[in-house]
Design a protein around this motif. Structure first.
Motif, PDB file in Angstrom:
ATOM      1  N   CYS A  72      60.383 -48.132  -5.357  1.00 63.21           N
ATOM      2  CA  CYS A  72      61.347 -47.975  -6.280  1.00 63.21           C
ATOM      3  C   CYS A  72      61.799 -46.434  -6.074  1.00 63.21           C
ATOM      4  O   CYS A  72      61.213 -45.602  -5.592  1.00 63.21           O
ATOM      5  N   LEU A  73      63.181 -46.257  -6.771  1.00 65.67           N
ATOM      6  CA  LEU A  73      63.845 -44.946  -6.844  1.00 65.67           C
ATOM      7  C   LEU A  73      63.491 -44.464  -8.097  1.00 65.67           C
ATOM      8  O   LEU A  73      64.319 -44.931  -9.057  1.00 65.67           O
ATOM      9  N   PRO A  74      62.731 -43.603  -8.626  1.00 61.96           N
ATOM     10  CA  PRO A  74      62.443 -43.127 -10.013  1.00 61.96           C
ATOM     11  C   PRO A  74      63.771 -42.153 -10.360  1.00 61.96           C
ATOM     12  O   PRO A  74      64.006 -41.302  -9.656  1.00 61.96           O
ATOM     13  N   MET A  75      64.229 -42.520 -11.706  1.00 62.73           N
ATOM     14  CA  MET A  75      65.351 -41.764 -11.871  1.00 62.73           C
ATOM     15  C   MET A  75      64.561 -40.688 -13.037  1.00 62.73           C
ATOM     16  O   MET A  75      63.499 -40.902 -13.489  1.00 62.73           O
ATOM     17  N   ARG A  76      65.233 -39.469 -12.921  1.00 62.90           N
ATOM     18  CA  ARG A  76      64.644 -38.400 -13.710  1.00 62.90           C
ATOM     19  C   ARG A  76      64.792 -38.686 -15.366  1.00 62.90           C
ATOM     20  O   ARG A  76      65.583 -39.380 -15.656  1.00 62.90           O
ATOM     21  N   PHE A  77      63.772 -38.103 -16.157  1.00 62.87           N
ATOM     22  CA  PHE A  77      63.888 -38.297 -17.397  1.00 62.87           C
ATOM     23  C   PHE A  77      65.119 -38.036 -17.979  1.00 62.87           C
ATOM     24  O   PHE A  77      65.829 -37.150 -17.775  1.00 62.87           O
TER      25      PHE A  77
END
Length: 237
Positions: A72-77
């Motif tokens: 997965c590509l984690p997005m910034r908070f």
């Protein structure tokens, strides 16, 4: 209602999210925004979003669950889109980039390393090994000496500190790089001469952690190694 985005996966990801909640109070239910090949895990965005412990933990919990089952590509908070339709449009527009990055991150985790060097020990080493620094240090310590001598001493010490830290940084990275897929360096700070993120394949995580421990042991108490991870690969997404 605006859309809060947690991560992007490929369409085949199992998305086992039934027991994971999103950000907000009460916690927002999770849902997906899909295109043919990609999927964004999203929820409604809270009216007021702040980096509170509960919301940051919820954001990370979603990403950890996704990463346990695949890439997965984690997005910034705090990443928020206007609505689901706009999120889908971005998935379509950036399809090739996202698909390539998902392939690169498959089976990998991020580790973040910070290294410091004891300042007094470093200064003693410089005075011991650099004759001109030693001469000027003795002259300015035992005599008032010209102001120019003090300026020159400060410049020489600064140059030596930077050169020795750069050499140590290069040496450490050369020893750790073979167990990493990719490396992202950050600018050194006053406290840390090395700040680096490592993308490490799952099957290499034990070897990487051992390489860090070995390097720290060989350098002794003069150096402090702080390793964080495994983490979602923010630095490489």
């Amino acid at each position: 209602m605006t859309t809060y985005v947690y991560a992007i996966t490929d369409a085949a990801h199992p998305l086992r999210l039934s027991d994971v909640a999103g950000v907000g109070n009460p916690a927002a239910p999770l849902r997906t925004v899909r295109t043919k090949d990609l999927c964004a895990v999203v929820s409604d965005a809270p009216a007021e979003l702040r980096a509170k412990r509960r919301d940051v933990a919820a954001h990370q919990d979603v990403q950890e669950r996704l990463m346990a089952d695949g890439s997965c590509l984690p997005m910034r908070f705090g990443l928020i889109g206007p609505d689901d339709e706009q999120v889908a449009a971005v998935l379509e527009e950036q399809h090739d980039t996202y698909a390539q990055r998902l392939g690169e991150l498959a089976g990998c985790r991020e580790y973040h390393l910070k290294v410091t060097r004891d300042e007094e020990d470093l200064l003693r080493e410089i005075v011991r090994d650099a004759p001109e620094v030693r001469r000027l240090n003795d002259r300015t310590r035992h005599n008032r000496g010209p102001h120019d001598d003090k300026l020159m001493l400060g410049e020489l010490i600064s140059h030596e500190v930077q050169a020795r830290q750069a050499h140590a940084r290069t040496d450490i990275l050369a020893r750790l790089a073979p167990t990493a897929v990719r490396i992202e360096n950050s600018e050194p700070t006053k406290d840390h001469f090395l700040i680096t993120s490592f993308l490490v394949a799952r099957e290499q995580t034990a070897a990487f952690a051992q390489a860090v421990r070995t390097e720290a042991q060989q350098r002794g108490d003069r150096y402090t190694f702080r390793l964080y991870g495994p983490l979602p690969p923010y630095s490489f997404a």
